[in-house]
Structures are given as structure tokens and as C-alpha cells.
Design a protein around this motif. Structure first.
Motif, PDB file in Angstrom:
ATOM      1  N   LEU A   1     -43.804  36.227   5.322  1.00  0.00           N
ATOM      2  CA  LEU A   1     -43.168  34.861   5.219  1.00  0.00           C
ATOM      3  C   LEU A   1     -41.703  34.701   5.396  1.00  0.00           C
ATOM      4  N   ASN A   2     -40.911  35.629   4.550  1.00  0.00           N
ATOM      5  CA  ASN A   2     -39.769  35.650   4.710  1.00  0.00           C
ATOM      6  C   ASN A   2     -38.987  36.149   5.985  1.00  0.00           C
ATOM      7  N   LEU A   3     -39.512  37.127   6.864  1.00  0.00           N
ATOM      8  CA  LEU A   3     -39.136  37.395   8.008  1.00  0.00           C
ATOM      9  C   LEU A   3     -39.241  35.967   8.928  1.00  0.00           C
ATOM     10  N   PHE A   4     -40.428  35.307   8.640  1.00  0.00           N
ATOM     11  CA  PHE A   4     -40.518  34.140   9.640  1.00  0.00           C
ATOM     12  C   PHE A   4     -39.356  33.097   9.352  1.00  0.00           C
ATOM     13  N   TRP A   5     -39.069  32.879   8.101  1.00  0.00           N
ATOM     14  CA  TRP A   5     -37.928  32.140   7.787  1.00  0.00           C
ATOM     15  C   TRP A   5     -36.452  32.444   8.126  1.00  0.00           C
ATOM     16  N   TYR A   6     -36.467  33.854   8.266  1.00  0.00           N
ATOM     17  CA  TYR A   6     -35.323  34.422   8.237  1.00  0.00           C
ATOM     18  C   TYR A   6     -35.033  34.295  10.028  1.00  0.00           C
ATOM     19  N   TYR A   7     -35.877  34.245  10.679  1.00  0.00           N
ATOM     20  CA  TYR A   7     -35.745  34.150  12.078  1.00  0.00           C
ATOM     21  C   TYR A   7     -35.413  32.845  12.308  1.00  0.00           C
ATOM     22  N   LEU A   8     -36.063  31.694  11.478  1.00  0.00           N
ATOM     23  CA  LEU A   8     -35.584  30.353  11.701  1.00  0.00           C
ATOM     24  C   LEU A   8     -33.988  30.271  11.415  1.00  0.00           C
ATOM     25  N   ILE A   9     -33.459  30.869  10.086  1.00  0.00           N
ATOM     26  CA  ILE A   9     -32.339  30.708   9.740  1.00  0.00           C
ATOM     27  C   ILE A   9     -31.255  31.382  10.685  1.00  0.00           C
ATOM     28  N   LEU A  10     -31.383  32.339  11.271  1.00  0.00           N
ATOM     29  CA  LEU A  10     -30.434  33.012  12.272  1.00  0.00           C
ATOM     30  C   LEU A  10     -30.558  32.173  13.547  1.00  0.00           C
ATOM     31  N   ARG A  11     -31.643  31.490  13.766  1.00  0.00           N
ATOM     32  CA  ARG A  11     -31.484  30.612  14.901  1.00  0.00           C
ATOM     33  C   ARG A  11     -30.489  29.466  14.730  1.00  0.00           C
ATOM     34  N   ILE A  12     -30.672  29.036  13.644  1.00  0.00           N
ATOM     35  CA  ILE A  12     -29.828  27.655  13.185  1.00  0.00           C
ATOM     36  C   ILE A  12     -28.547  28.059  13.044  1.00  0.00           C
ATOM     37  N   LEU A  13     -28.397  29.177  12.390  1.00  0.00           N
ATOM     38  CA  LEU A  13     -26.800  29.545  12.264  1.00  0.00           C
ATOM     39  C   LEU A  13     -26.249  29.800  13.735  1.00  0.00           C
ATOM     40  N   VAL A  14     -26.962  30.363  14.793  1.00  0.00           N
ATOM     41  CA  VAL A  14     -26.325  30.600  15.980  1.00  0.00           C
ATOM     42  C   VAL A  14     -26.037  28.932  16.596  1.00  0.00           C
ATOM     43  N   ARG A  15     -26.833  28.298  16.325  1.00  0.00           N
ATOM     44  CA  ARG A  15     -26.573  26.790  16.797  1.00  0.00           C
ATOM     45  C   ARG A  15     -25.158  26.328  16.015  1.00  0.00           C
ATOM     46  N   ALA A  16     -25.241  26.367  14.703  1.00  0.00           N
ATOM     47  CA  ALA A  16     -24.165  26.006  13.830  1.00  0.00           C
ATOM     48  C   ALA A  16     -22.956  26.526  14.322  1.00  0.00           C
ATOM     49  N   VAL A  17     -22.800  27.698  14.640  1.00  0.00           N
ATOM     50  CA  VAL A  17     -21.509  28.542  14.949  1.00  0.00           C
ATOM     51  C   VAL A  17     -20.948  28.074  16.196  1.00  0.00           C
ATOM     52  N   THR A  18     -21.910  27.979  17.395  1.00  0.00           N
ATOM     53  CA  THR A  18     -21.784  27.495  18.727  1.00  0.00           C
ATOM     54  C   THR A  18     -21.410  26.044  18.863  1.00  0.00           C
ATOM     55  N   ASP A  19     -22.188  25.109  18.071  1.00  0.00           N
ATOM     56  CA  ASP A  19     -21.854  23.840  17.978  1.00  0.00           C
ATOM     57  C   ASP A  19     -21.616  23.290  16.667  1.00  0.00           C
ATOM     58  N   ILE A  20     -20.387  23.061  16.066  1.00  0.00           N
ATOM     59  CA  ILE A  20     -20.397  22.606  14.495  1.00  0.00           C
ATOM     60  C   ILE A  20     -20.840  21.508  14.186  1.00  0.00           C
ATOM     61  N   LYS A  21     -21.097  20.745  15.271  1.00  0.00           N
ATOM     62  CA  LYS A  21     -21.870  19.393  15.171  1.00  0.00           C
ATOM     63  C   LYS A  21     -23.072  19.166  15.176  1.00  0.00           C
ATOM     64  N   ALA A  22     -23.746  20.574  15.372  1.00  0.00           N
ATOM     65  CA  ALA A  22     -25.330  20.484  15.318  1.00  0.00           C
ATOM     66  C   ALA A  22     -25.862  20.381  14.058  1.00  0.00           C
ATOM     67  N   THR A  23     -26.913  19.333  14.067  1.00  0.00           N
ATOM     68  CA  THR A  23     -27.524  19.140  12.680  1.00  0.00           C
ATOM     69  C   THR A  23     -28.851  18.889  12.985  1.00  0.00           C
ATOM     70  N   ASP A  24     -29.869  18.831  11.746  1.00  0.00           N
ATOM     71  CA  ASP A  24     -31.280  18.882  11.731  1.00  0.00           C
ATOM     72  C   ASP A  24     -31.610  17.467  12.092  1.00  0.00           C
ATOM     73  N   VAL A  25     -32.015  17.114  13.391  1.00  0.00           N
ATOM     74  CA  VAL A  25     -32.097  15.532  13.661  1.00  0.00           C
ATOM     75  C   VAL A  25     -33.566  15.415  13.381  1.00  0.00           C
ATOM     76  N   ARG A  26     -34.352  16.293  12.663  1.00  0.00           N
ATOM     77  CA  ARG A  26     -35.790  16.007  12.474  1.00  0.00           C
ATOM     78  C   ARG A  26     -35.859  14.643  11.522  1.00  0.00           C
ATOM     79  N   GLU A  27     -34.797  14.336  10.636  1.00  0.00           N
ATOM     80  CA  GLU A  27     -35.114  12.935   9.755  1.00  0.00           C
ATOM     81  C   GLU A  27     -35.052  11.788  10.667  1.00  0.00           C
ATOM     82  N   ASP A  28     -34.199  11.960  11.752  1.00  0.00           N
ATOM     83  CA  ASP A  28     -33.959  10.858  12.604  1.00  0.00           C
ATOM     84  C   ASP A  28     -34.903  10.463  13.210  1.00  0.00           C
ATOM     85  N   ASP A  29     -35.736  11.603  13.651  1.00  0.00           N
ATOM     86  CA  ASP A  29     -37.028  11.391  14.422  1.00  0.00           C
ATOM     87  C   ASP A  29     -38.189  10.696  13.412  1.00  0.00           C
TER      88      ASP A  29
END
Length: 409
Positions: free
Chosen positions: A370-398
Motif C-alpha cells: 500500500l505504501n508503494l502505491f502511495w509512493y508512486y502517486l507522491i513521486l508523480r505529483i512531485l514531478v508535476r509540482a517541480v515542472t509546473d509550480i502552479k500545478a494544484t490538485d483540482v479534485r476539489e474544484d471538480d
């Protein structure tokens, strides 16, 4: 559509997909209040909405008890907490005159029980026992009161003060704020307890040397039972359907099931020292995860990226490096325990026949998956955050858009 727009759309899609599961890694359902929980349709009313049966307004203590609404009504859970406290205090005041020498029957609800009579007064020790269930039951109510009070009366107003306007985002802010506070307190307490044990900083051989570790220091027992009460309260919220299901609902259910499996068995078979190490490896990263999500919700983008970088390091070290060391210890250091402990004799506090190695190993391995699954998600979001500092979780807007559309219909 331009290529730049296409890249942005892909980034948003990734964040929408990963966001709910990543928030679920912290294990906290959204706080409940009159505004955020959808109303239940009343019978025979067609599309009309009836009164919400899970409103945070009390319908009277007895009615709240019968309907289990005390879980979400802070005033009722507070009354349930105060009743045993008042009875305990009255007994302490009156018993010396009416029944001298009689033990207070309400003490097991408020304080840990089963102190060893032959322990030194300056260094008390405790064992497990049936009265521990009363302690857990009382503190399930305690965590219900704490959770609802903090989220409804402190964190939700704080979210609005930060400029959040949509109820879904305010709910998520309060959820992660509570997670930050809880895991900060419990991780600090867990660190303090580990510093008093021979297992300090993951000296894994001491998980098994001198087993069974059934003589617990007071803080270790209180810590373990408080954690048990917290996870039972979390399970109650899920079973009663008091939260809006996430996309990773079944993964979160699996996480709760594995956690309670580990908590219950480790306490029963006297493996509390390894349990303390596992708790610590889970709680410390959760502080950084929850706080990073808080920063994302209020759009503190640069600080969010900094904390995400810290999260990756802390998560890697504790939830993978140290957790894998614990798994390796189960496989390779299990036999360091005394030969007299490698038998099934509950009256003697020993349970470690050969197959118990795998009873300990399997749930820890499942937790690692389970931790490895979440680790994959963390790394993917980190890449987005570094490459696009304005990237946010738009889930709440949806979510807000969906809720607004439902209201309009």
C-alpha cells in the motif's frame, strides 16, 4: 488546441486521478457538518430533500446515543465523556468515607489498568488485560469529540480565513489540518517512547531479544491503546458511512483492515516494541504529507514544493527503508528470541511457534505494498509540482462543480 494547452490538460488529469488516493494515504475522512454532508431524501418526497439525519445539532443525548449520532455531535460526545469523569470524581471524594479501601470502578475507563503488583514504585510496569477494552471504548468517544470539535470550530473557520470558499475544499483543508495535528502529537509521543526502549532508532534485534515483552512501561501501554482507539474510531466513521467515498475507498478500507490487524495482533502476542517502531514509521511521514496538502489547498505553491521535497525524503526513509528493515528483521532475526519463547502458551505470554513468523510478516508486507502505491502517486505529483509550480490538485474544484450542478438540477 495548442501543444501547450494539451500538456496542461494532461497535468490536470494526472492530478485529478492521483489526488484522492494520495489524500487517502493519510487515512482521515472529511469532517462532517451541516453544510458539507448531502441531505437524505425523505420518503415519498420525490426529488425534495429531507432533514439531514447526521446533522451536528443534538436531538437530545439519549436520541443521539440510540442513533449513534454522538459520533458527529460534539456536544453529545462531550457529555458521554463527562459522565464517567463525574462518576469517577464522586467515587474518589465519597469512597474514603463510605467504602474505604475499595477500588474506583470507573478508573479503567480513564486510566490504564493491570499494573504489575511486584513492579518497583519508581519504575511501574503494566500488562495487557480485559479492562483495556473499557479504556479503548472511552477514548473512541474522546477521539470523536476531538475530531469534530477541532474540524468544525477551528479548522473550517481557519480555511475560510485563508480565503477558501468552496465547501469541498474547506472540508479537505480541515481534514488535513486535523491529520497534521494528530500525527504531530502521536509521532512526537512515539519518538519519546522509543527513546526509552532498547529498540531506540530501529535497533531491530531488540524486537526479539528477551521476548515476550509483556511488561510494558506506562507510556507504551497508554500510547498503544490511544492509537487503537483512534483507528477504531476511524473504522466506525467508515462503517457508518459518515464520509463521502473516495476513488480509492477500497484501498483505504484495506489500509484500515491491515492496520487494525497489526495493532490487535501485536498487542495480543506481546510485540508492542515492534509495534511502536511501525507506528513511528507511519506517523512521521504523514505529518509532511498532510501539511503539504494543506499548503496545496491554500495555494502556497513555493512552500508546497519545499514540503513535498521533504516528504519524499521522509517517506522514503521511514515507510520504505526502515519498514523494509523491519520486514527483514522478521525473516532473519526472529530466532534471536529465547528458545523457551518459541511455543504457543498464552498463559505464559508466549505465542511464537514457527508459523507466527509469517503471521507477523504478511500484514507488514501488505502495508508495504500500500505504501508503494502511495509512493508512486507522491513521486508523480512531485514531478508535476517541480515542472509546473502552479500545478494544484483540482479534485476539489471538480467536486464543487458536481455538487453545484446537482443543486441546480
Amino acid at each position: 488546441m495548442s501543444s501547450q494547452d494539451g500538456v496542461k490538460q494532461r497535468k490536470k488529469a494526472d492530478l485529478v486521478e492521483a489526488g484522492p488516493a494520495l489524500a487517502g494515504a493519510v487515512g482521515h475522512p472529511a469532517p462532517l457538518d451541516d453544510e458539507s454532508r448531502p441531505s437524505s431524501p425523505s420518503p415519498g418526497s420525490g426529488n425534495k430533500r429531507g432533514p439531514d439525519p447526521w446533522s451536528t445539532e443534538s436531538q437530545g443525548l439519549w436520541q443521539d446515543i440510540k442513533s449513534l449520532r454522538w459520533v458527529v455531535v460534539p456536544s453529545s460526545s462531550l457529555k458521554l465523556l463527562l459522565i464517567p469523569l463525574a462518576l469517577w470524581a464522586n467515587w474518589e471524594l465519597l469512597a474514603p468515607y463510605l467504602a474505604p479501601g475499595t477500588q474506583n470502578p470507573f478508573s479503567p475507563l480513564l486510566f490504564i489498568s493491570h499494573r504489575l503488583p511486584d513492579a518497583f514504585p519508581q519504575d511501574p510496569r503494566y500488562q495487557k488485560g480485559w479492562l483495556d477494552l473499557l479504556f479503548i471504548a472511552y477514548y473512541v468517544i474522546f477521539w470523536s469529540f476531538v475530531r469534530q470539535t477541532i474540524t468544525l470550530h477551528f479548522l473550517k473557520p481557519l480555511g475560510k480565513w485563508f480565503g477558501l470558499t468552496k465547501e469541498a475544499k474547506i472540508d479537505r483543508f480541515a481534514e488535513q489540518g486535523y491529520a497534521t495535528m494528530y500525527f504531530t502529537v502521536m509521532a512526537s509521543w512515539g519518538l519519546r517512547i522509543m527513546s526509552q526502549l532498547p529498540t531506540w532508532w530501529y535497533q531491530t534485534e531488540h524486537f526479539w531479544i528477551d521476548y515476550p515483552h509483556w511488561q510494558m512501561i506506562p507510556e507504551l501501554k497508554a500510547y498503544y491503546l490511544m492509537q487503537s482507539a483512534y483507528w477504531c474510531q476511524q473504522l466506525m466513521v467508515m462503517v457508518l458511512g459518515l464520509e463521502k467515498p473516495r476513488k480509492d475507498y477500497y484501498i483505504l478500507v484495506a489500509h484500515h483492515a491491515v492496520t487494525l490487524w497489526l495493532v490487535g495482533w501485536s498487542y495480543l502476542i506481546n510485540l508492542t516494541v515492534i509495534g511502536n517502531a511501525v507506528y513511528l514509521s507511519m506517523d512521521l511521514p504523514d505529518i509532511f504529507l498532510a501539511f503539504s496538502l494543506l499548503l496545496s489547498y491554500i495555494q502556497y505553491d513555493k512552500m508546497k514544493v519545499t514540503f513535498f521535497l521533504a516528504l519524499v525524503g521522509v517517506w522514503t526513509y521511514f515507510r520504505h527503508f526502515q519498514s523494509i528493515r523491519i520486514l527483514w528483521s522478521v525473516l532473519t532475526e526472529f530466532d534471536l528470541m529465547p528458545e523457551t519463547s518459541k511455543r504457543w502458551s498464552p498463559p505464559d505470554g508466549v505465542w511464537m511457534v514457527w508459523w507466527m513468523k509469517y503471521q507477523v510478516f504478511v500484514p507488514l508486507l501488505l502495508l508495504q505494498f500500500l505504501n508503494l502505491f502511495w509512493y508512486y502517486l507522491i513521486l508523480r505529483i512531485l514531478v508535476r509540482a517541480v515542472t509546473d509550480i502552479k500545478a494544484t490538485d483540482v479534485r476539489e474544484d471538480d467536486e464543487d462543480d458536481d455538487e453545484d450542478a446537482k443543486k441546480e438540477n
